[in-house]
Write an enzyme that holds these catalytic residues in place. Sequence first.
Site, PDB file in Angstrom:
ATOM      1  N   HIS A 108       0.883  -1.174   0.000  1.00 14.97           N
ATOM      2  CA  HIS A 108       0.000   0.000   0.000  1.00 14.97           C
ATOM      3  C   HIS A 108       0.921   1.226   0.000  1.00 14.97           C
ATOM      4  O   HIS A 108       2.019   1.172   0.558  1.00 14.97           O
ATOM      5  CB  HIS A 108      -0.840  -0.052   1.277  1.00 14.97           C
ATOM      6  CG  HIS A 108      -1.884   1.007   1.394  1.00 14.97           C
ATOM      7  ND1 HIS A 108      -1.605   2.282   1.821  1.00 14.97           N
ATOM      8  CD2 HIS A 108      -3.214   0.984   1.155  1.00 14.97           C
ATOM      9  CE1 HIS A 108      -2.726   2.987   1.847  1.00 14.97           C
ATOM     10  NE2 HIS A 108      -3.717   2.226   1.444  1.00 14.97           N
TER      11      HIS A 108
ATOM     12  N   GLN B 248      -4.150  -5.420   6.765  1.00 16.07           N
ATOM     13  CA  GLN B 248      -5.108  -6.380   6.191  1.00 16.07           C
ATOM     14  C   GLN B 248      -4.997  -7.763   6.818  1.00 16.07           C
ATOM     15  O   GLN B 248      -5.697  -8.683   6.388  1.00 16.07           O
ATOM     16  CB  GLN B 248      -4.914  -6.491   4.668  1.00 16.07           C
ATOM     17  CG  GLN B 248      -5.143  -5.208   3.899  1.00 16.07           C
ATOM     18  CD  GLN B 248      -6.591  -4.713   3.945  1.00 16.07           C
ATOM     19  OE1 GLN B 248      -7.519  -5.419   4.350  1.00 16.07           O
ATOM     20  NE2 GLN B 248      -6.797  -3.479   3.528  1.00 16.07           N
TER      21      GLN B 248
ATOM     22  N   CYS C  89      -4.804   2.534  -3.670  1.00 16.40           N
ATOM     23  CA  CYS C  89      -3.561   3.028  -3.055  1.00 16.40           C
ATOM     24  C   CYS C  89      -2.424   2.025  -3.236  1.00 16.40           C
ATOM     25  O   CYS C  89      -1.562   1.894  -2.349  1.00 16.40           O
ATOM     26  CB  CYS C  89      -3.731   3.328  -1.573  1.00 16.40           C
ATOM     27  SG  CYS C  89      -4.907   4.608  -1.238  1.00 16.40           S
TER      28      CYS C  89
ATOM     29  N   LYS D 127     -10.407  -0.974  10.422  1.00 15.88           N
ATOM     30  CA  LYS D 127     -10.581  -2.107   9.508  1.00 15.88           C
ATOM     31  C   LYS D 127     -10.942  -3.380  10.269  1.00 15.88           C
ATOM     32  O   LYS D 127     -11.090  -4.447   9.693  1.00 15.88           O
ATOM     33  CB  LYS D 127      -9.296  -2.354   8.713  1.00 15.88           C
ATOM     34  CG  LYS D 127      -8.959  -1.238   7.732  1.00 15.88           C
ATOM     35  CD  LYS D 127      -7.724  -1.601   6.939  1.00 15.88           C
ATOM     36  CE  LYS D 127      -7.062  -0.431   6.267  1.00 15.88           C
ATOM     37  NZ  LYS D 127      -7.783   0.092   5.116  1.00 15.88           N
TER      38      LYS D 127
ATOM     39  N   ASP E  52       3.341  -4.536   7.768  1.00 12.81           N
ATOM     40  CA  ASP E  52       2.086  -3.794   7.673  1.00 12.81           C
ATOM     41  C   ASP E  52       0.961  -4.808   7.863  1.00 12.81           C
ATOM     42  O   ASP E  52       0.691  -5.633   6.984  1.00 12.81           O
ATOM     43  CB  ASP E  52       2.032  -3.114   6.300  1.00 12.81           C
ATOM     44  CG  ASP E  52       0.703  -2.429   6.044  1.00 12.81           C
ATOM     45  OD1 ASP E  52      -0.250  -2.638   6.822  1.00 12.81           O
ATOM     46  OD2 ASP E  52       0.617  -1.687   5.039  1.00 12.81           O
TER      47      ASP E  52
HETATM   48  N1  7TS Z   1      -1.665  -0.770   4.560  1.00 12.35           N
HETATM   49  C1  7TS Z   1      -2.551  -1.557   3.946  1.00 12.35           C
HETATM   50  C2  7TS Z   1      -2.157  -2.929   3.523  1.00 12.35           C
HETATM   51  C3  7TS Z   1      -3.847  -1.085   3.717  1.00 12.35           C
HETATM   52  O1  7TS Z   1      -4.725  -1.865   3.106  1.00 12.35           O
HETATM   53  C4  7TS Z   1      -4.184   0.226   4.135  1.00 12.35           C
HETATM   54  C5  7TS Z   1      -5.520   0.829   3.860  1.00 12.35           C
HETATM   55  C6  7TS Z   1      -3.224   0.984   4.804  1.00 12.35           C
HETATM   56  C7  7TS Z   1      -1.968   0.451   4.992  1.00 12.35           C
HETATM   57  C8  7TS Z   1      -3.497   2.342   5.327  1.00 12.35           C
HETATM   58  O2  7TS Z   1      -4.390   2.289   6.395  1.00 12.35           O
HETATM   59  P1  7TS Z   1      -4.890   3.593   7.102  1.00 12.35           P
HETATM   60  O3  7TS Z   1      -5.845   3.131   8.134  1.00 12.35           O
HETATM   61  O4  7TS Z   1      -3.703   4.274   7.660  1.00 12.35           O
HETATM   62  O5  7TS Z   1      -5.548   4.418   6.033  1.00 12.35           O
HETATM   63  N2  7TS Z   1      -6.161   0.303   2.736  1.00 12.35           N
HETATM   64  C9  7TS Z   1      -7.228   0.801   2.107  1.00 12.35           C
HETATM   65  C10 7TS Z   1      -7.772   0.160   1.007  1.00 12.35           C
HETATM   66  O6  7TS Z   1      -7.355  -0.877   0.536  1.00 12.35           O
HETATM   67  N3  7TS Z   1      -8.826   0.879   0.578  1.00 12.35           N
HETATM   68  O7  7TS Z   1      -8.957   1.947   1.349  1.00 12.35           O
HETATM   69  C11 7TS Z   1      -7.965   1.923   2.308  1.00 12.35           C
END
Ligand code: 7TS
Length: 414
Positions: free
Chosen positions: A121, A201, A370, A224, A198
């Site tokens: 990401h 997910q 992203c 999430k 990370d």
């Molecule tokens: N890393 C991964 C693997 C992600 O899927 C996401 C968010 C992030 C980092 C960032 O997370 P945040 O909470 O800091 O925003 N992924 C997604 C997505 O797949 N669609 O919208 C956000």
Amino acid sequence: MFDPYSIREDFPILRRTVNGHPIIYFDNAATSQKPRSVIDAMKKFYEENNANIHRAVHTLSQEATELYEEAHKEVASFINAESYEEVVFVKNTTEAINLVAYSWGSRLNPDDEVSVTLMEHHSNIVPWWTLSKFRNFKLKYVDVKGDGTLNYEDLEQQITEKTRFVCVTHVSNVTGVINDIKRISKLAHENDALLLVDGAQSAPHMPVDVKKLGVDFLAFSSHKMLGPTGIGVLYARRELLEEGEPFLFGGGMIKDVCYVQNKGDLDVSWNELPWKFEAGTPNVCGAVGLMEAVRYLRRLGMENVYIHERNLALYALERIEEVGGIRVYGPGKETERCGIIPFNMTGIDSHDLALLLDQFGIMVRSGLHCAQPLHQRLGLKSSVRASFYIYNTREEVDRMVDILNNLSEGLKRH
Ligand code: 7TS
């Protein structure tokens, strides 16, 4: 017994209709929906316990402080950390990764190297890329194979004694591919590199044990995994947190700020772990919500959560592939994956397809998610992504497939 139908009863939003249809929420990789217990816990906090923490001696502050600390303990036990002191609350995964990049990464020098993968990401690439421009170290990009799985041979070649950090996602947010973190941990540590995983997910969808995996840093987001937005987690091994420098400074993170008259200067010392890394008033209510979310998931059992989503993904793969003109990406059914399915339909842009599905109450994400380098690597301009969670069912997959079939027939006639 894991029963998505009774789980659904706990999620008020799933009773809504959109465009006259019951909603089918397949955008869980972006953010999950929230169960009643999480919403109620946050409401109760504001109605009964709200106060600032770690500051006052009065009852409300004591109660709020206890809840906030209990939330750290609940999260620590969820990921099998040694203690709550290894759990730092931040805003989200993005902030957790930036904290690692600033606090530990800013010591990197031109002779050092950092490896990221092409399936990250943006939030696990851009902080490292930016830092590499400031600190002049080499950022290396580990290749991904055509089916979206990591190219381990390339990883093995890239990691050398110069590598200081290996930064890799546990699960791809585009393909649901699960990376072999134990294997990567072994490689990184054989070369004295630190491993940042990370977990945005993975933590919401499968058992994650920081000790078994051998990670040095793990980042994930509450929103999430059934919890509220605005709170996330950085796990780090205690020694790293002990020797690391904070990235934000101010109230809450200091033990002493003492003005020494004869020096005309301050003597400053940092607070205990993990508070040293939590400057300013934190998201106390968010922590209460996250604690309740973790409890909800633990009652279900993370192994059961994973099995449900994997089975739903296998079913969806089978059914979606039946639809004319659909191309599904990622590895085949023989490879273990989380409940994320990216696809395209010939002759229709991904955003148009997502808008059409929305007409039937089906929420999917479209675009690059992203993860532009991964789309480039897979030769895709964009994709539609259906991502599942505990409350999704086979009937919902069937409904999406029926609509896709109708669309595909319609497109053929034109
Ligand atoms: N890393 C991964 C693997 C992600 O899927 C996401 C968010 C992030 C980092 C960032 O997370 P945040 O909470 O800091 O925003 N992924 C997604 C997505 O797949 N669609 O919208 C956000």
